[in-house]
Motif scaffolding. Structure first.
Motif, PDB file in Angstrom:
ATOM      1  N   MET A   1      25.150  19.237   9.857  1.00 17.99           N
ATOM      2  CA  MET A   1      25.284  19.835   8.568  1.00 17.99           C
ATOM      3  C   MET A   1      26.202  19.447   7.708  1.00 17.99           C
ATOM      4  O   MET A   1      26.169  19.066   6.532  1.00 17.99           O
ATOM      5  CB  MET A   1      25.237  21.353   8.836  1.00 17.99           C
ATOM      6  N   ILE A   2      27.293  19.068   8.359  1.00 12.74           N
ATOM      7  CA  ILE A   2      28.701  18.363   7.702  1.00 12.74           C
ATOM      8  C   ILE A   2      28.437  16.971   7.273  1.00 12.74           C
ATOM      9  O   ILE A   2      28.611  16.609   6.285  1.00 12.74           O
ATOM     10  CB  ILE A   2      29.816  18.519   8.646  1.00 12.74           C
ATOM     11  N   ARG A   3      27.893  16.236   8.111  1.00  9.26           N
ATOM     12  CA  ARG A   3      27.224  14.966   7.905  1.00  9.26           C
ATOM     13  C   ARG A   3      26.329  14.993   6.626  1.00  9.26           C
ATOM     14  O   ARG A   3      26.481  14.021   5.790  1.00  9.26           O
ATOM     15  CB  ARG A   3      26.546  14.330   9.039  1.00  9.26           C
ATOM     16  N   PHE A   4      25.460  15.930   6.509  1.00  4.09           N
ATOM     17  CA  PHE A   4      24.572  15.924   5.382  1.00  4.09           C
ATOM     18  C   PHE A   4      25.277  16.245   4.049  1.00  4.09           C
ATOM     19  O   PHE A   4      25.016  15.711   2.963  1.00  4.09           O
ATOM     20  CB  PHE A   4      23.359  16.977   5.712  1.00  4.09           C
ATOM     21  N   LEU A   5      26.436  17.297   4.178  1.00  3.44           N
ATOM     22  CA  LEU A   5      27.086  17.459   2.975  1.00  3.44           C
ATOM     23  C   LEU A   5      27.872  16.433   2.656  1.00  3.44           C
ATOM     24  O   LEU A   5      28.080  16.072   1.414  1.00  3.44           O
ATOM     25  CB  LEU A   5      27.995  18.717   3.396  1.00  3.44           C
ATOM     26  N   ARG A   6      28.341  15.413   3.308  1.00  5.47           N
ATOM     27  CA  ARG A   6      29.140  14.208   3.191  1.00  5.47           C
ATOM     28  C   ARG A   6      28.398  13.386   2.450  1.00  5.47           C
ATOM     29  O   ARG A   6      28.707  12.652   1.537  1.00  5.47           O
ATOM     30  CB  ARG A   6      29.752  13.585   4.400  1.00  5.47           C
TER      31      ARG A   6
END
Length: 184
Positions: A1-6
């Protein structure tokens, strides 16, 4: 999820920076038509500096400029915001060109007197030496000289006998000069 937000954040930052460049610094435009032949052939891509427009600067003689030909109406901030999006959309989708955005050459500045006679343009009594023209003889003539009003420029295409320009729409207000072609 964090990678997607980045990834989404990077895309938003990239898009924002790209739009800032398009709005404030420069944009890519595609020539549509033959009014600037031989200098700019139909479908040629050009790089346009928007700095002169943002600073409301009068272009120099001989500059190739992008203009909003709707000289009978004031330009608004909305026009400036929408223009880069229209150019990007047109290039990406190969849509029909915006018929009110033209590319022309600056022939006269405020206070200049132009005359059109003997197949040539005269500025302040002197015939213009224009080695960039398609034809040596212009068929357009006007019986009386014309003085360019303050805060406007007079623009013409290099293909004089096949160009709709200031001879037909009148002088172009400085705020209708959207930018100067810097690379073609």
């Amino acid at each position: 999820m964090i990678r997607f937000l980045r990834i989404i954040s990077a895309m938003i930052v990239g898009l924002t920076l790209g739009l800032c460049v398009q709005f404030f610094l420069g944009m890519i435009c595609q020539v549509s038509g033959t009014s600037m032949v031989p200098t700019l052939p139909d479908h040629k891509f050009v790089l346009v500096s928007r700095i002169s427009h943002i600073m409301n600067k009068t272009p120099d003689y001989g500059d190739i400029v992008i203009i909003d030909s709707r000289v009978d109406r004031p330009r608004t901030m909305k026009d400036d915001i929408v223009a880069p999006f229209q150019q990007i959309h047109r290039i990406l989708t190969r849509a029909e060109p915006n018929t009110s955005i033209w590319v022309k050459r600056v022939i006269g500045k405020p206070g200049d007197t132009l005359a059109f006679k003997n197949g040539h343009v005269y500025r302040n009594g002197q015939v213009l030496e224009e080695d960039y023209l398609l034809e040596d003889f212009m068929t357009y003539t006007v019986p009386a000289p014309y003085t360019i009003p303050e805060n406007t420029v007079f623009v013409m295409g290099d293909n004089r006998n096949h160009s709709t320009d200031s001879r037909f729409i009148g002088p172009v207000p400085i705020d209708h000069v959207l930018g100067t072609v810097v690379l073609y």
